[in-house]
Structure formats: structure tokens, C-alpha cells
Write a protein that holds these residues in place. Structure first.
Motif, PDB file in Angstrom:
ATOM      1  N   LEU A  65     -41.456  12.706   6.173  1.00  0.00           N
ATOM      2  CA  LEU A  65     -41.513  11.902   7.394  1.00  0.00           C
ATOM      3  C   LEU A  65     -42.417  12.652   8.362  1.00  0.00           C
ATOM      4  CD1 LEU A  65     -40.392   9.346   8.816  1.00  0.00           C
ATOM      5  CD2 LEU A  65     -38.704  10.845   9.878  1.00  0.00           C
ATOM      6  N   ARG A  66     -43.379  11.962   8.930  1.00  0.00           N
ATOM      7  CA  ARG A  66     -44.380  12.603   9.785  1.00  0.00           C
ATOM      8  C   ARG A  66     -44.469  11.919  11.149  1.00  0.00           C
ATOM      9  NH1 ARG A  66     -43.629  16.011   6.577  1.00  0.00           N
ATOM     10  NH2 ARG A  66     -44.972  16.580   4.867  1.00  0.00           N
ATOM     11  N   ARG A  67     -45.094  12.606  12.064  1.00  0.00           N
ATOM     12  CA  ARG A  67     -45.355  12.071  13.400  1.00  0.00           C
ATOM     13  C   ARG A  67     -46.069  10.723  13.260  1.00  0.00           C
ATOM     14  NH1 ARG A  67     -45.278  14.477  17.926  1.00  0.00           N
ATOM     15  NH2 ARG A  67     -46.264  13.580  19.747  1.00  0.00           N
ATOM     16  N   GLY A  68     -45.582   9.729  13.984  1.00  0.00           N
ATOM     17  CA  GLY A  68     -46.180   8.404  13.961  1.00  0.00           C
ATOM     18  C   GLY A  68     -45.596   7.471  12.908  1.00  0.00           C
ATOM     19  N   ASP A  69     -44.850   8.018  11.932  1.00  0.00           N
ATOM     20  CA  ASP A  69     -44.192   7.163  10.944  1.00  0.00           C
ATOM     21  C   ASP A  69     -43.057   6.397  11.608  1.00  0.00           C
ATOM     22  OD1 ASP A  69     -45.781   8.073   8.896  1.00  0.00           O
ATOM     23  OD2 ASP A  69     -44.293   9.486   8.122  1.00  0.00           O
ATOM     24  N   ARG A  70     -42.699   5.279  11.027  1.00  0.00           N
ATOM     25  CA  ARG A  70     -41.521   4.534  11.458  1.00  0.00           C
ATOM     26  C   ARG A  70     -40.401   4.800  10.470  1.00  0.00           C
ATOM     27  NH1 ARG A  70     -43.767  -1.229  11.717  1.00  0.00           N
ATOM     28  NH2 ARG A  70     -45.257  -0.303  10.304  1.00  0.00           N
ATOM     29  N   MET A  71     -39.184   4.961  10.990  1.00  0.00           N
ATOM     30  CA  MET A  71     -38.031   5.227  10.145  1.00  0.00           C
ATOM     31  C   MET A  71     -36.959   4.193  10.439  1.00  0.00           C
ATOM     32  SD  MET A  71     -35.709   8.648   9.807  1.00  0.00           S
ATOM     33  CE  MET A  71     -34.773   8.447  11.302  1.00  0.00           C
ATOM     34  N   LEU A  94     -40.978   7.234  14.878  1.00  0.00           N
ATOM     35  CA  LEU A  94     -40.375   6.178  15.677  1.00  0.00           C
ATOM     36  C   LEU A  94     -39.134   5.660  14.965  1.00  0.00           C
ATOM     37  CD1 LEU A  94     -40.467   4.194  18.069  1.00  0.00           C
ATOM     38  CD2 LEU A  94     -41.887   2.723  16.633  1.00  0.00           C
ATOM     39  N   PRO A  95     -37.931   5.967  15.493  1.00  0.00           N
ATOM     40  CA  PRO A  95     -36.722   5.443  14.870  1.00  0.00           C
ATOM     41  C   PRO A  95     -36.561   3.961  15.190  1.00  0.00           C
ATOM     42  CG  PRO A  95     -36.157   6.747  16.804  1.00  0.00           C
ATOM     43  CD  PRO A  95     -37.657   6.822  16.632  1.00  0.00           C
ATOM     44  N   CYS A  96     -36.290   3.168  14.159  1.00  0.00           N
ATOM     45  CA  CYS A  96     -36.103   1.717  14.309  1.00  0.00           C
ATOM     46  C   CYS A  96     -34.729   1.375  13.755  1.00  0.00           C
ATOM     47  CB  CYS A  96     -37.173   0.951  13.536  1.00  0.00           C
ATOM     48  SG  CYS A  96     -38.855   1.425  13.953  1.00  0.00           S
ATOM     49  N   THR A  97     -33.880   0.819  14.580  1.00  0.00           N
ATOM     50  CA  THR A  97     -32.533   0.486  14.162  1.00  0.00           C
ATOM     51  C   THR A  97     -32.462  -0.963  13.720  1.00  0.00           C
ATOM     52  OG1 THR A  97     -31.620   2.095  15.701  1.00  0.00           O
ATOM     53  CG2 THR A  97     -30.132   0.395  14.925  1.00  0.00           C
ATOM     54  N   THR A  98     -31.764  -1.192  12.626  1.00  0.00           N
ATOM     55  CA  THR A  98     -31.503  -2.547  12.167  1.00  0.00           C
ATOM     56  C   THR A  98     -29.997  -2.784  12.218  1.00  0.00           C
ATOM     57  OG1 THR A  98     -31.902  -4.152  10.421  1.00  0.00           O
ATOM     58  CG2 THR A  98     -31.346  -1.937   9.719  1.00  0.00           C
ATOM     59  N   TYR A  99     -29.615  -4.021  12.243  1.00  0.00           N
ATOM     60  CA  TYR A  99     -28.188  -4.337  12.249  1.00  0.00           C
ATOM     61  C   TYR A  99     -27.562  -3.885  10.947  1.00  0.00           C
ATOM     62  CZ  TYR A  99     -29.051  -7.279  16.301  1.00  0.00           C
ATOM     63  OH  TYR A  99     -29.393  -7.738  17.529  1.00  0.00           O
ATOM     64  N   ASP A 100     -26.401  -3.243  11.032  1.00  0.00           N
ATOM     65  CA  ASP A 100     -25.751  -2.777   9.813  1.00  0.00           C
ATOM     66  C   ASP A 100     -25.088  -3.917   9.039  1.00  0.00           C
ATOM     67  OD1 ASP A 100     -23.717  -3.163  11.632  1.00  0.00           O
ATOM     68  OD2 ASP A 100     -22.707  -1.266  11.247  1.00  0.00           O
ATOM     69  N   THR A 101     -25.114  -5.125   9.585  1.00  0.00           N
ATOM     70  CA  THR A 101     -24.558  -6.276   8.874  1.00  0.00           C
ATOM     71  C   THR A 101     -25.594  -6.979   8.006  1.00  0.00           C
ATOM     72  OG1 THR A 101     -24.993  -7.683  10.790  1.00  0.00           O
ATOM     73  CG2 THR A 101     -22.789  -6.703  10.627  1.00  0.00           C
ATOM     74  N   LEU A 102     -26.869  -6.592   8.113  1.00  0.00           N
ATOM     75  CA  LEU A 102     -27.909  -7.218   7.301  1.00  0.00           C
ATOM     76  C   LEU A 102     -27.817  -6.733   5.852  1.00  0.00           C
ATOM     77  CD1 LEU A 102     -31.042  -6.962   9.620  1.00  0.00           C
ATOM     78  CD2 LEU A 102     -29.602  -8.952   9.229  1.00  0.00           C
ATOM     79  N   SER A 103     -28.176  -7.610   4.927  1.00  0.00           N
ATOM     80  CA  SER A 103     -28.230  -7.203   3.522  1.00  0.00           C
ATOM     81  C   SER A 103     -29.469  -6.344   3.304  1.00  0.00           C
ATOM     82  CB  SER A 103     -28.302  -8.442   2.628  1.00  0.00           C
ATOM     83  OG  SER A 103     -29.561  -9.072   2.783  1.00  0.00           O
ATOM     84  N   THR A 104     -29.522  -5.672   2.167  1.00  0.00           N
ATOM     85  CA  THR A 104     -30.690  -4.855   1.842  1.00  0.00           C
ATOM     86  C   THR A 104     -31.943  -5.714   1.811  1.00  0.00           C
ATOM     87  OG1 THR A 104     -29.316  -3.345   0.586  1.00  0.00           O
ATOM     88  CG2 THR A 104     -31.673  -3.277   0.146  1.00  0.00           C
ATOM     89  N   SER A 110     -38.962  -7.464   5.935  1.00  0.00           N
ATOM     90  CA  SER A 110     -39.838  -7.495   7.099  1.00  0.00           C
ATOM     91  C   SER A 110     -41.159  -6.796   6.803  1.00  0.00           C
ATOM     92  CB  SER A 110     -39.148  -6.806   8.281  1.00  0.00           C
ATOM     93  OG  SER A 110     -40.066  -6.577   9.308  1.00  0.00           O
ATOM     94  N   PRO A 111     -42.278  -7.348   7.270  1.00  0.00           N
ATOM     95  CA  PRO A 111     -43.573  -6.669   7.068  1.00  0.00           C
ATOM     96  C   PRO A 111     -43.601  -5.278   7.676  1.00  0.00           C
ATOM     97  CG  PRO A 111     -43.902  -8.893   7.911  1.00  0.00           C
ATOM     98  CD  PRO A 111     -42.424  -8.613   7.944  1.00  0.00           C
ATOM     99  N   SER A 112     -42.802  -5.043   8.717  1.00  0.00           N
ATOM    100  CA  SER A 112     -42.824  -3.731   9.365  1.00  0.00           C
ATOM    101  C   SER A 112     -42.227  -2.644   8.486  1.00  0.00           C
ATOM    102  CB  SER A 112     -42.079  -3.782  10.702  1.00  0.00           C
ATOM    103  OG  SER A 112     -40.716  -4.075  10.483  1.00  0.00           O
ATOM    104  N   THR A 113     -41.437  -3.009   7.461  1.00  0.00           N
ATOM    105  CA  THR A 113     -40.864  -1.981   6.595  1.00  0.00           C
ATOM    106  C   THR A 113     -41.860  -1.479   5.559  1.00  0.00           C
ATOM    107  OG1 THR A 113     -39.959  -3.619   5.070  1.00  0.00           O
ATOM    108  CG2 THR A 113     -38.516  -2.862   6.855  1.00  0.00           C
ATOM    109  N   ALA A 114     -43.004  -2.128   5.435  1.00  0.00           N
ATOM    110  CA  ALA A 114     -43.984  -1.729   4.427  1.00  0.00           C
ATOM    111  C   ALA A 114     -44.539  -0.333   4.677  1.00  0.00           C
ATOM    112  CB  ALA A 114     -45.125  -2.736   4.380  1.00  0.00           C
ATOM    113  N   THR A 115     -44.526   0.128   5.913  1.00  0.00           N
ATOM    114  CA  THR A 115     -45.085   1.443   6.219  1.00  0.00           C
ATOM    115  C   THR A 115     -44.015   2.502   6.430  1.00  0.00           C
ATOM    116  OG1 THR A 115     -45.153   0.904   8.564  1.00  0.00           O
ATOM    117  CG2 THR A 115     -47.148   0.462   7.276  1.00  0.00           C
ATOM    118  N   LEU A 116     -42.775   2.190   6.142  1.00  0.00           N
ATOM    119  CA  LEU A 116     -41.722   3.182   6.300  1.00  0.00           C
ATOM    120  C   LEU A 116     -41.868   4.268   5.251  1.00  0.00           C
ATOM    121  CD1 LEU A 116     -38.669   0.859   6.890  1.00  0.00           C
ATOM    122  CD2 LEU A 116     -39.809   2.270   8.574  1.00  0.00           C
ATOM    123  N   ARG A 117     -41.727   5.512   5.668  1.00  0.00           N
ATOM    124  CA  ARG A 117     -41.821   6.626   4.736  1.00  0.00           C
ATOM    125  C   ARG A 117     -40.453   7.104   4.300  1.00  0.00           C
ATOM    126  NH1 ARG A 117     -46.015  10.057   3.709  1.00  0.00           N
ATOM    127  NH2 ARG A 117     -47.865   9.651   4.895  1.00  0.00           N
TER     128      ARG A 117
END
Length: 152
Positions: A65-71, A94-104, A110-117
Motif C-alpha cells: 500500500l503506497r501514498r496515493g493508493d485507495r484502500m 486514502l481510506p474509503c469506507t463501505t457499508y459493512d452490510t454490502l455483499s462482496t 464499483s469502478p473505483s475499486t479497480a485501483t485498490l491495492r
């Protein structure tokens, strides 16, 4: 001097990691995070919180995990969520929180998860896990400092 200038000067150089370090030094035994009600209450002191954040920061860094990555953080409302959030901030991610009630599927579609490390995810056990997102290559071995965060 205007109020905005006064505020700017009073917070200059203060970052979340610097504030955590300061509170751990100045108030090591004071409560920082409390979770639960009644006999199920658990509290982390500022010193304990800093130790937890430092360990997870080292582990997430070893997992690349590096500076500028989204988690993405999908952990229920408990102290571990804050520890993950603070560890990401220490790295500059950048920490990104999702609802814990969502399924995997909902969380990963989401397109934004494509760059998660790096992806702390709620495991069936008492602690979250850290692993690579499904689209990345295999993660390196989990370092010893983060192993307690990845036990199931």
C-alpha cells in the motif's frame, strides 16, 4: 490578523499522525477509543492505539500500500475500523469506507475499486484481514507485524 490566519498558524504542521504521536506521548494511559456497552466494553489507550496503528502501518506497507493508493475498509463499527483508517492515513493512502452490510459483489463492482491495492476486509473471526484485491497479483507473505491482523 484575521481569524482564518490565526487558525492557520495554530494548526500549522499538525497532521493526524502527529496528533496521534503527541497524544500517545502526552496521554499514554488515557482512553482513545471505546467500543461496546456494559461488560462488553473495550477501550484502547492512546499508547495502545499508536502501537496498533504502527503495526498495521508496517504490515500494509509490506503489502505494497503506497501514498496515493485507495484502500477499501469494510469493517463494522469497532476500534479496528479506526486503526485501519489511521494506518492508511499514516502511509498517505486514502481510506474509503463501505457499508459493512454490502455483499462482496456489491463492494467490488464499483469502478473505483479497480485501483485498490490493499484491502482490509472483515473476516469471520474477531479481526479484519488484509489481502490483495481480486484483480491484482498474489500478495507477498504477510509480515510478522501484521499477522495478528490477518488471523482467521
Amino acid at each position: 490578523m484575521t481569524t482564518a490566519e490565526q487558525v492557520r498558524r495554530s494548526v500549522e504542521g499538525l497532521t493526524i499522525p502527529a496528533l496521534l504521536r503527541r497524544n500517545a506521548q502526552d496521554f499514554p494511559d488515557h482512553p482513545a477509543l471505546t467500543s461496546g456497552i456494559g461488560p462488553n466494553t473495550t477501550t484502547l489507550t492512546w499508547s495502545q492505539l499508536r502501537t496498533e496503528v504502527s503495526a498495521l502501518t508496517r504490515g500494509l506497507t509490506a503489502l505494497r500500500l503506497r501514498r496515493g493508493d485507495r484502500m477499501l475498509i469494510a469493517i463494522s463499527k469497532r476500534p479496528e475500523h479506526w486503526v485501519c483508517d489511521l494506518a492508511a492515513i499514516h502511509i498517505g493512502a486514502l481510506p474509503c469506507t463501505t457499508y459493512d452490510t454490502l455483499s462482496t459483489e456489491q463492494s467490488t463492482s464499483s469502478p473505483s475499486t479497480a485501483t485498490l491495492r490493499c484491502w482490509p476486509w472483515r473476516a469471520p473471526g474477531p479481526r479484519p484481514t488484509a489481502s490483495a484485491p481480486p484483480t491484482s497479483t498474489r500478495s507477498p507473505p504477510i509480515p510478522r507485524c501484521a499477522r495478528r491482523w490477518t488471523r482467521r
